[in-house]
Write a protein that holds these residues in place. Sequence first.
Motif, PDB file in Angstrom:
ATOM      1  N   GLN A   1       0.823  -1.203   0.000  1.00  0.00           N
ATOM      2  CA  GLN A   1       0.000   0.000   0.000  1.00  0.00           C
ATOM      3  C   GLN A   1       0.859   1.255   0.000  1.00  0.00           C
ATOM      4  O   GLN A   1       0.502   2.265  -0.630  1.00  0.00           O
ATOM      5  CB  GLN A   1      -0.960  -0.027   1.194  1.00  0.00           C
ATOM      6  N   CYS A   2       2.006   1.224   0.682  1.00  0.00           N
ATOM      7  CA  CYS A   2       2.931   2.357   0.635  1.00  0.00           C
ATOM      8  C   CYS A   2       3.452   2.566  -0.790  1.00  0.00           C
ATOM      9  O   CYS A   2       3.492   3.705  -1.289  1.00  0.00           O
ATOM     10  CB  CYS A   2       4.112   2.120   1.579  1.00  0.00           C
ATOM     11  N   GLN A   3       3.835   1.483  -1.432  1.00  0.00           N
ATOM     12  CA  GLN A   3       4.340   1.583  -2.797  1.00  0.00           C
ATOM     13  C   GLN A   3       3.283   2.158  -3.736  1.00  0.00           C
ATOM     14  O   GLN A   3       3.589   2.979  -4.616  1.00  0.00           O
ATOM     15  CB  GLN A   3       4.778   0.196  -3.295  1.00  0.00           C
ATOM     16  N   LYS A   4       2.029   1.759  -3.538  1.00  0.00           N
ATOM     17  CA  LYS A   4       0.973   2.265  -4.411  1.00  0.00           C
ATOM     18  C   LYS A   4       0.724   3.748  -4.156  1.00  0.00           C
ATOM     19  O   LYS A   4       0.507   4.517  -5.105  1.00  0.00           O
ATOM     20  CB  LYS A   4      -0.319   1.477  -4.219  1.00  0.00           C
ATOM     21  N   THR A   5       0.765   4.168  -2.900  1.00  0.00           N
ATOM     22  CA  THR A   5       0.598   5.593  -2.593  1.00  0.00           C
ATOM     23  C   THR A   5       1.656   6.417  -3.313  1.00  0.00           C
ATOM     24  O   THR A   5       1.356   7.445  -3.932  1.00  0.00           O
ATOM     25  CB  THR A   5       0.676   5.840  -1.080  1.00  0.00           C
ATOM     26  N   THR A   6       2.901   5.971  -3.251  1.00  0.00           N
ATOM     27  CA  THR A   6       3.985   6.688  -3.934  1.00  0.00           C
ATOM     28  C   THR A   6       3.747   6.749  -5.437  1.00  0.00           C
ATOM     29  O   THR A   6       3.915   7.805  -6.066  1.00  0.00           O
ATOM     30  CB  THR A   6       5.339   6.016  -3.656  1.00  0.00           C
TER      31      THR A   6
END
Length: 359
Positions: A232-237
Amino acid sequence: MTTAQRPAHAPADHPAIAAPKTGILIANLGTPDNYDYWSMRRYLNEFLSDKRVIDYPAWKWQPLLQGIILTKRPFTSGKNYKLIWNHDKGESPLMTITRAQTEALRARAEAEWGDQVMVEFCMRYGNPSTQEVLDRMVAAGCRRIVFLPLYPQYAGATSATANDQLFRALMTQKWQPSVRTCDPYFDRPDYIQALADSVTRTLDGKSPTKLVASYHGMPRRYLLEGDPYHCQCQKTTRLLCEALGWPADRIDTTFQSVFGTEEWLRPYTVEHVAELARQGHTDIAVISPAFASDCIETLEEINGEIREAFEEAGGKTFTYIPCLNDEPAHIEVMMGVIRDNIAGWVQPARAELAAAGGA
C-alpha cells in the motif's frame, strides 16, 4: 444537547436513557502526557508491550523491555520530545494536531448531520484512552459508531491494533453499539490529490532532484507473513508521482524508524538520503504519507536525524513537506471516508428537518 430521559412507557424506577445518536471516533497512535522520565516510561511500556508492535514471546521480550530498554530509552525519547513539545499548550504536537482535526471534523459533521452525530478522538496509547472515550460516547447515547484509525495505509501494528483496542473496550459495555471500522484510504483520489497539492504548495516553484516518500518502517518478516502495508505504501507513492506528473524515478519510497536487530523494510530513509547526497542529489524534499499528523517521527526524526545524515554526506537543500494535519483538504478526505461508512445510519440535517415538517 438532549438530556437522558426515562422511556415513555417504562416504570418509575427505570434508568434514564440518552437519546440515540451516531458516534464518529477517530483514533491516532498516542502520545506521552509529558516528556519527563516516568511519563515517557509509562507511554513506552504500553506501546512496546503491544503484541501487534513487538510480537516476540513475552518470556523473551519483557525482561529485555523492563530491565534494559525502559531504564534507558525514556531519557533519550524524553529529550527528543522536549525539542518539539508544544510548551504553550503543555502537550505534544500530535495531541495539538489531533484535537484540531477533531474540532474541524466536528464542525463539518454538525453542519451536515446536525445533532444526530457526536465526534470525538482517542489514542491507542496514552490519553485520552479508547476505553475512556468509548465509555463517554456510549453514555451520551451513541448506539452506532464509525471508527476511523488515522492511518492511510493499513498495517497490523497500526490500524489493526487500534481496532483491537476498540473491540476490547466494547467487551466492557452492557449495551454494545454497532460499529463500522473504516478501510485504509491510501489510494483514494482525494487523498492522493491532497498530497500532490501539499508537495506543489511547499516546493513553491523549487525543483529538488528527488522527492523521498518516507514511511514508518516495520520488520520485513511482517510483509512475508501477509501484512499489506508495504504494498500500500508503494501504491501511494506511485499514485502521488502520477498526480504530480513526474517521471517515476524522481520519487523514492523509503522506510524510517528502524528498531532492534531484525531486518526491516528497505531502503532505510536515513541511509538512503545520505546515499542520494553522495550521488550528487544535493537538493531533495521529504514527505511522510503514512502519517496523518506531524509527530516525533516527522518533526524530530526527519527534520533532525535524517536531515543531518543528508547534510553530513554533502547534501545542501533539504525540504520537509509537512503532513496534511488539519488542512481543509485533509479534513475533506476524512469526511469522505466517514460518509462512505456512515451511509444508512444518518441523513442530511436538511432532510431530517423536512421529514419533521420544518423549513
